[in-house]
Design a protein around this motif. Structure first.
Motif, short mmCIF file in Angstrom:
data_model
loop_
_atom_site.label_atom_id
_atom_site.label_comp_id
_atom_site.label_asym_id
_atom_site.label_seq_id
_atom_site.Cartn_x
_atom_site.Cartn_y
_atom_site.Cartn_z
N ASP A 170 -24.66 23.77 38.92
CA ASP A 170 -24.92 22.51 39.62
C ASP A 170 -25.34 21.44 38.61
N MET A 171 -24.45 20.47 38.40
CA MET A 171 -24.72 19.41 37.44
C MET A 171 -25.17 18.11 38.11
N SER A 172 -25.25 18.14 39.45
CA SER A 172 -25.63 16.91 40.15
C SER A 172 -27.06 16.54 39.80
N GLY A 173 -27.29 15.24 39.67
CA GLY A 173 -28.62 14.75 39.35
C GLY A 173 -29.02 14.89 37.90
N PRO A 217 -10.39 13.73 40.63
CA PRO A 217 -10.14 12.40 41.19
C PRO A 217 -11.28 11.94 42.08
N GLY A 218 -11.64 10.66 41.96
CA GLY A 218 -12.63 10.06 42.83
C GLY A 218 -14.07 10.26 42.41
N MET A 219 -14.30 11.00 41.33
CA MET A 219 -15.67 11.25 40.91
C MET A 219 -16.29 10.00 40.29
N MET A 220 -17.59 9.80 40.55
CA MET A 220 -18.30 8.68 39.97
C MET A 220 -18.75 9.04 38.55
N SER A 221 -18.77 8.03 37.69
CA SER A 221 -19.27 8.24 36.33
C SER A 221 -20.80 8.28 36.36
N ALA A 222 -21.37 8.70 35.24
CA ALA A 222 -22.84 8.70 35.14
C ALA A 222 -23.38 7.29 35.31
N GLY A 223 -22.65 6.31 34.80
CA GLY A 223 -23.07 4.90 34.94
C GLY A 223 -23.03 4.46 36.39
N MET A 235 -23.45 6.31 39.03
CA MET A 235 -24.56 6.94 39.74
C MET A 235 -25.88 6.23 39.44
N GLU A 236 -26.06 5.81 38.20
CA GLU A 236 -27.29 5.08 37.84
C GLU A 236 -27.35 3.74 38.56
N LYS A 251 -22.41 -0.95 47.75
CA LYS A 251 -22.04 -0.06 46.64
C LYS A 251 -21.75 1.36 47.14
N PHE A 252 -22.61 1.84 48.02
CA PHE A 252 -22.44 3.19 48.55
C PHE A 252 -21.09 3.34 49.26
N LEU A 253 -20.79 2.39 50.13
CA LEU A 253 -19.55 2.48 50.90
C LEU A 253 -18.33 2.39 49.99
N ALA A 254 -18.35 1.47 49.03
CA ALA A 254 -17.22 1.31 48.12
C ALA A 254 -17.02 2.56 47.26
N MET A 255 -18.12 3.11 46.76
CA MET A 255 -18.01 4.32 45.93
C MET A 255 -17.58 5.53 46.76
N MET A 256 -18.12 5.63 47.97
CA MET A 256 -17.78 6.79 48.79
C MET A 256 -16.34 6.75 49.27
N VAL A 257 -15.80 5.55 49.48
CA VAL A 257 -14.37 5.45 49.81
C VAL A 257 -13.53 6.04 48.68
N LYS A 258 -13.86 5.62 47.46
CA LYS A 258 -13.14 6.14 46.29
C LYS A 258 -13.33 7.65 46.17
N HIS A 259 -14.56 8.10 46.40
CA HIS A 259 -14.86 9.53 46.30
C HIS A 259 -14.06 10.32 47.34
N HIS A 260 -14.03 9.84 48.57
CA HIS A 260 -13.28 10.50 49.64
C HIS A 260 -11.79 10.53 49.34
#
Length: 234
Positions: free
Chosen positions: A146-149, A159-165, A167-168, A181-190
């Protein structure tokens, strides 16, 4: 002459009495003339009609060999291939990041709808992580750490993963800014998860994995549409 007649009558009487005794004895017996006990015959027939314990064991063995009726719910007869292993390992990491993102919403989001969506994402994907981890363990494969956090950048691996930047930036946001920001990132993530799910549906072999992939495609496509509406894009 008289003595001779008396002897003949006594002999006839004795013979008649003997026959009568034999008839009475036959009538008083519970067994048929052949000496067979009907109760024993019926009991033997019932035992023959009843399946033996060995028959049940053999039938159960056939069921298990077919891959059905397994206690752990895994249909091992389906088998699995490399695509299934890759899907499970990568989707575990993908889901973990989504759960991490969703966990930020409670203390940062302004919108109740965003908080509700985040809670739904977290509630759906945590159990899926557990299921996929179980498959990998059953296959003798290593469950990814588990590398989250931890600030690791895994954006190039799936595909769709957020960079460390990314997430910060999300962690530092709050209120309406966090919501956007959350909605825009989660759309990409989904969108990345949907692409991974479609690949598994096409290339995978393990039934539970391909079914999970189909569920991911259906559920996250619907959530993408919802989030785009929340962003005012449709």
């Amino acid at each position: 002459m008289t003595a001779h007649r008396t002897f003949v009558r006594r002999a006839a009487f004795a013979a008649t009495a003997g026959v009568a005794a034999l008839v009475l004895a036959a009538c008083g017996s519970d067994k048929p003339a052949g000496g067979h006990d009907m109760g024993a015959k019926e009991s033997g027939s019932a035992a023959a009609a009843s399946p033996q314990a060995g028959d049940h064991t053999e039938a159960e063995g056939r069921n298990n060999a077919d891959g059905h009726n397994n206690a752990d719910g895994h249909n091992n007869a389906d088998g699995h291939n490399n695509a299934d292993v890759s899907f499970a390992k990568e989707m575990i990491q993908h889901h973990r990041q989504a759960v991490e993102m969703a966990g930020l919403a409670e203390g940062r989001a302004a919108s109740k709808d965003v908080k509700s969506l985040a809670a739904r994402i977290e509630g759906a994907q945590d159990p899926e992580i557990e299921n996929m981890s179980g498959w990998l363990t059953a296959w003798g494969e290593e469950v990814p750490a588990d590398m989250s956090g931890m600030g690791h950048d895994m954006s190039s691996s799936m595909p769709g993963m957020m960079s460390a930047g990314d997430m910060e930036e999300l962690k530092k946001a709050s209120g309406d800014d966090f919501d956007k920001k959350f909605l825009a990132m989660m759309v990409k993530h989904h969108e990345g998860a949907v692409a991974m799910g479609r690949t598994e549906k096409s290339d995978g072999k393990y039934g539970p994995a391909t079914r999970l992939a189909a569920d991911v495609v259906t559920a996250q496509t619907a959530e993408i549409e919802q989030m785009n509406k929340m962003l005012g894009k449709s």
